[in-house]
Design an enzyme around this catalytic site. Structure first.
Site, PDB file in Angstrom:
ATOM      1  CG  ASP A  57      -1.781   0.977   1.360  1.00 31.31           C
ATOM      2  OD1 ASP A  57      -1.779   2.249   0.814  1.00 31.31           O
ATOM      3  OD2 ASP A  57      -2.802   0.877   2.322  1.00 31.31           O
ATOM      4  CG  HIS A  58       3.271   4.342  -2.963  1.00 31.73           C
ATOM      5  ND1 HIS A  58       3.963   4.498  -2.293  1.00 31.73           N
ATOM      6  CD2 HIS A  58       3.728   4.386  -4.229  1.00 31.73           C
ATOM      7  CE1 HIS A  58       5.167   5.206  -2.810  1.00 31.73           C
ATOM      8  NE2 HIS A  58       4.872   4.889  -4.243  1.00 31.73           N
ATOM      9  NE  ARG A  59      -4.106   3.837   1.382  1.00 31.46           N
ATOM     10  CZ  ARG A  59      -5.317   3.293   1.922  1.00 31.46           C
ATOM     11  NH1 ARG A  59      -6.216   4.165   1.981  1.00 31.46           N
ATOM     12  NH2 ARG A  59      -5.206   2.033   2.094  1.00 31.46           N
TER      13      ARG A  59
END
Ligand code: CAO
Length: 559
Positions: free
Chosen positions: A531-533
């Site tokens: 998850d790039h967040r």
């Protein structure tokens, strides 16, 4: 004036039920027999009425609370002395002998769905299933028929849903067998002892009901352990937000439909019921979900949060409607219902795919020495019947990587990152009914042998459709292994609220350059979705590289 505590009456064999609706609020003047709240188990929902008239002084429970017999649900100010005396007596009775309120038979329906109906072995293998003891309830209406002739019925499987004005309950079968004859139809009014169905039992199932005998209600149905073969995680499945204020109008649906809606996060109050008297059916919930998913409808919550998107506005999903094709125009087709697991996991996967900005890293790990060690260990332990799997090593190696990179062992909660100090690792298991994700709890505290054994047990339970919710909850990180099947790399979908998932494919011998010559090495393809967040590309590359180092030389775990 006297204050009286109103308690949950005798609710039969149910240990706990959940408060799903409050029907009154402090200050309300209520009549005797007026329903105060609705409680629900997975097989029955029922309203709990007040045994006395009075004014609600305070409410002692809130939505979602678990209550059981004797729990105080509210305090009532009883108007006259006589009423108070009776009420006090009733309260005392409830707390000491756990008897039900005298005014309404709330205790009765609750116990009904618990006991599977008596199954009477009839002529050669035929088993009669009758309406069990449903207490003081008379003339309940069949509102849903859940099976059809020819179906293979499992013991405890619900056959029909019946309803009175205060409760609805599913009547399960106590025996397994093939349904030969269904004696009731929608709208029929039934009473205790009425013949519901005739099953043809297998040799095993015909024996099973014998101890229950004809008159006795069989052993309690395992209502709470009804097959739950998908991962249902409070945080990962958007919980149906219960109505916050008393509405007094619970959507008209059977317990199983309500449960299904909750698992999908469908706000039942917004679903239009197509059943008799506006009752919401399973099909209605599915149609609602489909409409929300394909963008042709929105829930009220979505509508309130986001302005209506216009083409190209970048707001909402802003998608074209799903293409409608008459496939039969082009050739023969067959329509098949999606399995329950597929429907539920599909909705979760879709949400996760749409909401999580996934990025994928692929790498290879040299597992030559590890595989040699695994084969050796399995040879040594062959007699003990212990089989160590590659997946168990991967779980152990992942724990080491999760410890080194704590943001992988985390979940997003609004603007905060919840970093977990425990290491529960889930693994995807393929079953005839679809994908399920059981969890190895506290994998950091277990060795590969124990992990292998637990995995074997959980995978078997998964294939048999016997995983309970607890088996599938609490994971921090998931591994999806296609190693036993094949393939090179793939891009697994993150299992929210986790932030990463590791995909593993089939290892194979490859020529690897050691600086001087090519050496044959067993290489395991790793695919990490993240998850790039929460995670940066550099961390993901480091995570994979570290995982590869450990798999290449497990002694690094000790460092
Ligand atoms: N490379 C090469 N061989 C492998 C391997 C790998 N990475 N992983 C397993 N194998 C071998 C095993 O050693 C075993 O061989 P033997 O029988 O000779 O010992 C064989 O493949 C079968 O393994 P398995 O798949 O039955 O067992 P497992 O422990 O590897 O996996 C389970 C168990 C439950 C994870 C698996 O059966 C399964 O369901 N996999 C599918 C998961 C899935 O569908 N994922 C996709 C989800 S989409 O995100």
């Amino acid at each position: 004036m006297a204050m009286v505590d109103i308690q949950v009456p005798d609710i039969g064999d149910f240990d706990e039920v959940t408060v799903i609706e409050l029907l009154v609020k402090p200050g309300d003047t209520i009549k005797a027999d007026q329903s105060l709240l609705t409680v629900e188990s997975d097989k029955a929902s029922m309203e709990i009425p007040s045994s006395h008239a009075g004014v609600v002084s305070s409410i002692k429970v809130k939505l979602g609370d678990k209550v059981k017999q004797g729990s105080v649900v509210l305090t009532l100010e009883v108007a006259d002395a006589a009423g108070a005396a009776v009420a006090a007596a009733a309260t005392a009775q409830a707390s000491t002998t756990a008897a039900a309120p005298t005014s309404t038979p709330v205790n009765v329906p609750v116990s009904a769905p618990l006991g599977a109906p008596a199954s009477v072995p009839a002529a050669s293998g035929a088993i009669e299933v009758r309406v069990p003891d449903i207490g003081d309830f008379k003339d309940v209406t069949v509102i849903e028929v859940l099976v059809k002739v020819g179906d293979s019925i499992k013991a405890e499987q619900s056959l029909v849903t019946v309803e009175s004005d205060k409760a609805s309950m599913e009547i399960p079968s106590s025996s397994a067998g093939v349904l030969k004859d269904l004696k009731v139809k929608l709208g029929d009014v039934v009473n205790i002892g009425d013949l519901l169905a005739v099953l043809e039992g297998t040799a095993a199932s015909a024996v099973a009901p014998a101890p229950a005998a004809a008159a006795a209600v069989a052993a309690p149905a395992q209502a709470a352990s009804a097959p739950q073969t998908v991962r249902v995680e409070s945080a990962s499945v958007p919980a149906h937000e219960p109505t916050l204020a008393p509405t007094g109008s619970l959507p008209h649906a059977s317990p199983s439909v309500r449960k299904f809606a909750r698992e999908l996060g469908v706000p039942l109050a917004e679903v239009k019921g197509a059943g008799p008297k506006g009752r919401i059916t399973l099909d209605d919930v599915q149609a609602f979900t489909k409409a929300v998913m394909d963008g042709s409808a929105r829930t009220q919550a979505q509508a309130a949060k986001a302005p209506a998107p216009s083409a190209g506005s970048g707001v909402g999903l802003d998608l074209l409607p799903w293409p409608k094709v008459d496939f039969a125009k082009f050739g023969a087709v067959e329509r098949k219902d999606m399995s329950r697991i597929k429907k539920i996991s599909g909705a979760n996967l879709h949400r996760n795919w749409v909401m999580i900005p996934h990025v994928f890293n692929h790498d290879d790990a040299d597992i030559t020495e590890l595989e040699n060690f695994r084969v050796l260990m399995n040879k040594e332990n062959e007699k003990a019947g212990i089989k160590i799997t590659m997946l168990a090593f991967l779980i152990k190696a992942s724990v080491a990587a999760l410890k080194k990179f704590p943001e992988f062992n985390a979940s997003l909660d609004g603007d905060q990152l919840v970093l977990k100090k425990y290491y529960n690792v889930a693994f995807a298991a393929d079953t005839p009914n679809g994908l399920v994700v059981p969890v190895i709890k506290d994998a950091d505290k277990k060795g590969v042998v124990q992990i292998s054994q637990e995995m074997g047990e959980l995978a078997k339970k998964a294939r048999d459709g016997k995983l309970g919710p607890a088996d599938m909850q609490g994971a921090c990180f998931t591994i999806s292994s296609l190693g036993g099947i094949g393939g090179r790399y793939f891009t697994p979908i993150i299992n929210a609220p986790e932030v990463a998932i590791l995909g593993v494919c089939k290892s194979q011998m490859e020529p690897v350059w050691d600086g001087k010559a090519f050496q044959p090495r067993l290489m395991l393809p790793l695919s990490l979705s993240w998850d790039h967040r929460v995670i940066d590309g550099a961390s993901a590359a480091r995570f994979n590289a570290y995982l590869g180092q450990i798999l290449a030389d497990f002694r690094r775990v000790l460092l």
